[in-house]
Design an enzyme around this catalytic site. Structure first.
Site, PDB file in Angstrom:
ATOM      1  N   CYS A  50       0.830  -1.204   0.000  1.00 23.94           N
ATOM      2  CA  CYS A  50       0.000   0.000   0.000  1.00 23.94           C
ATOM      3  C   CYS A  50       0.871   1.264   0.000  1.00 23.94           C
ATOM      4  O   CYS A  50       1.544   1.514  -0.993  1.00 23.94           O
ATOM      5  CB  CYS A  50      -0.995  -0.051   1.150  1.00 23.94           C
ATOM      6  SG  CYS A  50      -2.411   0.986   0.818  1.00 23.94           S
TER       7      CYS A  50
ATOM      8  N   ILE B  52      -7.299  -0.478   1.341  1.00 21.29           N
ATOM      9  CA  ILE B  52      -7.674   0.713   2.124  1.00 21.29           C
ATOM     10  C   ILE B  52      -7.048   1.947   1.472  1.00 21.29           C
ATOM     11  O   ILE B  52      -5.823   2.088   1.471  1.00 21.29           O
ATOM     12  CB  ILE B  52      -7.191   0.598   3.581  1.00 21.29           C
ATOM     13  CG1 ILE B  52      -7.704  -0.691   4.237  1.00 21.29           C
ATOM     14  CG2 ILE B  52      -7.639   1.823   4.396  1.00 21.29           C
ATOM     15  CD1 ILE B  52      -7.078  -1.005   5.583  1.00 21.29           C
TER      16      ILE B  52
ATOM     17  N   HIS C 263      -3.393  -4.637   1.678  1.00 21.27           N
ATOM     18  CA  HIS C 263      -2.736  -4.927   2.963  1.00 21.27           C
ATOM     19  C   HIS C 263      -2.757  -6.434   3.217  1.00 21.27           C
ATOM     20  O   HIS C 263      -3.762  -6.953   3.702  1.00 21.27           O
ATOM     21  CB  HIS C 263      -3.493  -4.235   4.100  1.00 21.27           C
ATOM     22  CG  HIS C 263      -3.270  -2.775   4.180  1.00 21.27           C
ATOM     23  ND1 HIS C 263      -2.379  -2.205   5.072  1.00 21.27           N
ATOM     24  CD2 HIS C 263      -3.811  -1.757   3.492  1.00 21.27           C
ATOM     25  CE1 HIS C 263      -2.386  -0.900   4.921  1.00 21.27           C
ATOM     26  NE2 HIS C 263      -3.256  -0.589   3.969  1.00 21.27           N
TER      27      HIS C 263
ATOM     28  N   GLU D  79      -1.233  -7.999   5.453  1.00 23.12           N
ATOM     29  CA  GLU D  79      -0.967  -8.290   6.877  1.00 23.12           C
ATOM     30  C   GLU D  79      -2.224  -8.232   7.739  1.00 23.12           C
ATOM     31  O   GLU D  79      -2.170  -8.549   8.917  1.00 23.12           O
ATOM     32  CB  GLU D  79       0.093  -7.300   7.410  1.00 23.12           C
ATOM     33  CG  GLU D  79      -0.399  -5.904   7.753  1.00 23.12           C
ATOM     34  CD  GLU D  79      -0.702  -5.011   6.551  1.00 23.12           C
ATOM     35  OE1 GLU D  79      -0.658  -5.494   5.397  1.00 23.12           O
ATOM     36  OE2 GLU D  79      -1.010  -3.831   6.770  1.00 23.12           O
TER      37      GLU D  79
HETATM   38  N1  GLN Z   1      -3.520   6.461   0.658  1.00 20.34           N
HETATM   39  C1  GLN Z   1      -2.270   6.224   1.291  1.00 20.34           C
HETATM   40  C2  GLN Z   1      -1.148   7.009   0.599  1.00 20.34           C
HETATM   41  O1  GLN Z   1      -1.363   7.585  -0.423  1.00 20.34           O
HETATM   42  C3  GLN Z   1      -1.945   4.750   1.319  1.00 20.34           C
HETATM   43  C4  GLN Z   1      -3.003   4.041   2.100  1.00 20.34           C
HETATM   44  C5  GLN Z   1      -2.540   2.817   2.837  1.00 20.34           C
HETATM   45  O2  GLN Z   1      -1.358   2.560   3.000  1.00 20.34           O
HETATM   46  N2  GLN Z   1      -3.499   2.089   3.341  1.00 20.34           N
HETATM   47  O3  GLN Z   1      -0.079   7.065   1.087  1.00 20.34           O
END
Ligand code: GLN
Length: 199
Positions: free
Chosen positions: A81, A136, A172, A174
């Site tokens: 992410c 997310i 994610h 994890e």
């Molecule tokens: N939206 C976050 C970013 O741009 C990343 C989101 C996440 O790691 N769950 O850094």
């Protein structure tokens, strides 16, 4: 052969969950807060969180150069992410990248407001059954260079990829009990370490 040791960069974000998944995947793991700790490690996870914040803290504590050296010395990195964004060479709408190691262009928060977070069963190349994936405010890989192998797509968009000793996922891995992507990464780390021993 002794267990591989895989650290989790612990400046911000989901750290404890990665440590647990790595241990379930058969690796030793620890939270990494100081650059000196990199010397003890065979591989490193850069977790989710907020990429701008993680990038800022990495600069402040000297992690940018040290992680580039760590990678150049043959050690694998896994970005999830925000960690994917931190590893990318190009971030849409931003002048600067962070580590800038992986030949991908990424879009942040690419799913929009309606789909801020969701879960799905995602087929991943190299893993037998689909993996439970939690997204997310996830980024997407918009472009990937010739040496990047796409391991998973969601609605035809690239969400998991590998380039040499670099692994990234938009989601994610994890946050569920499914630790098979960590197992995949531990395999990359084992392979890199045995290559190093020989070479
Ligand atoms: N939206 C976050 C970013 O741009 C990343 C989101 C996440 O790691 N769950 O850094």
């Amino acid at each position: 052969m002794s267990k591989v040791k895989i650290g989790v960069l612990a400046l911000q974000g989901a750290v404890a969950e990665h440590i647990r998944s790595l241990e379930l995947a058969g690796a030793d793991s620890m939270a990494v807060k100081r650059v000196e700790q990199l010397d003890e490690l065979d591989g490193l996870v850069i977790p989710g969180g907020e990429s701008t914040t993680i990038g800022k803290l990495m600069r402040k504590y000297g992690f940018i150069e040290r992680i580039r050296e760590f990678h150049a010395a043959g050690r694998p990195l896994f970005g999830t992410c925000a960690g994917l964004i931190v590893l990318a060479k190009r971030i849409e709408g931003q002048e600067e990248s962070h580590l800038g190691l992986m030949d991908i262009s990424v879009a942040r928060n690419a799913f929009g407001r309606q789909r801020e977070s969701f879960e799905t069963d995602l087929p991943i190349k190299g893993i037998d059954e689909p993996v439970r994936a939690v997204f997310i405010r996830a980024p997407l890989i918009r472009e990937a260079g010739a040496n990047v192998e796409v391991l998973a797509t969601y609605n035809e968009e690239m969400v998991t990829a590998r380039e040499g000793r670099l692994l990234v996922s938009s989601f994610h891995p994890e946050l569920t009990d499914d630790y098979r992507l960590h197992e995949y990464f531990a395999g990359m780390v084992r392979e890199a370490r045995s290559g190093e021993a020989k070479g």
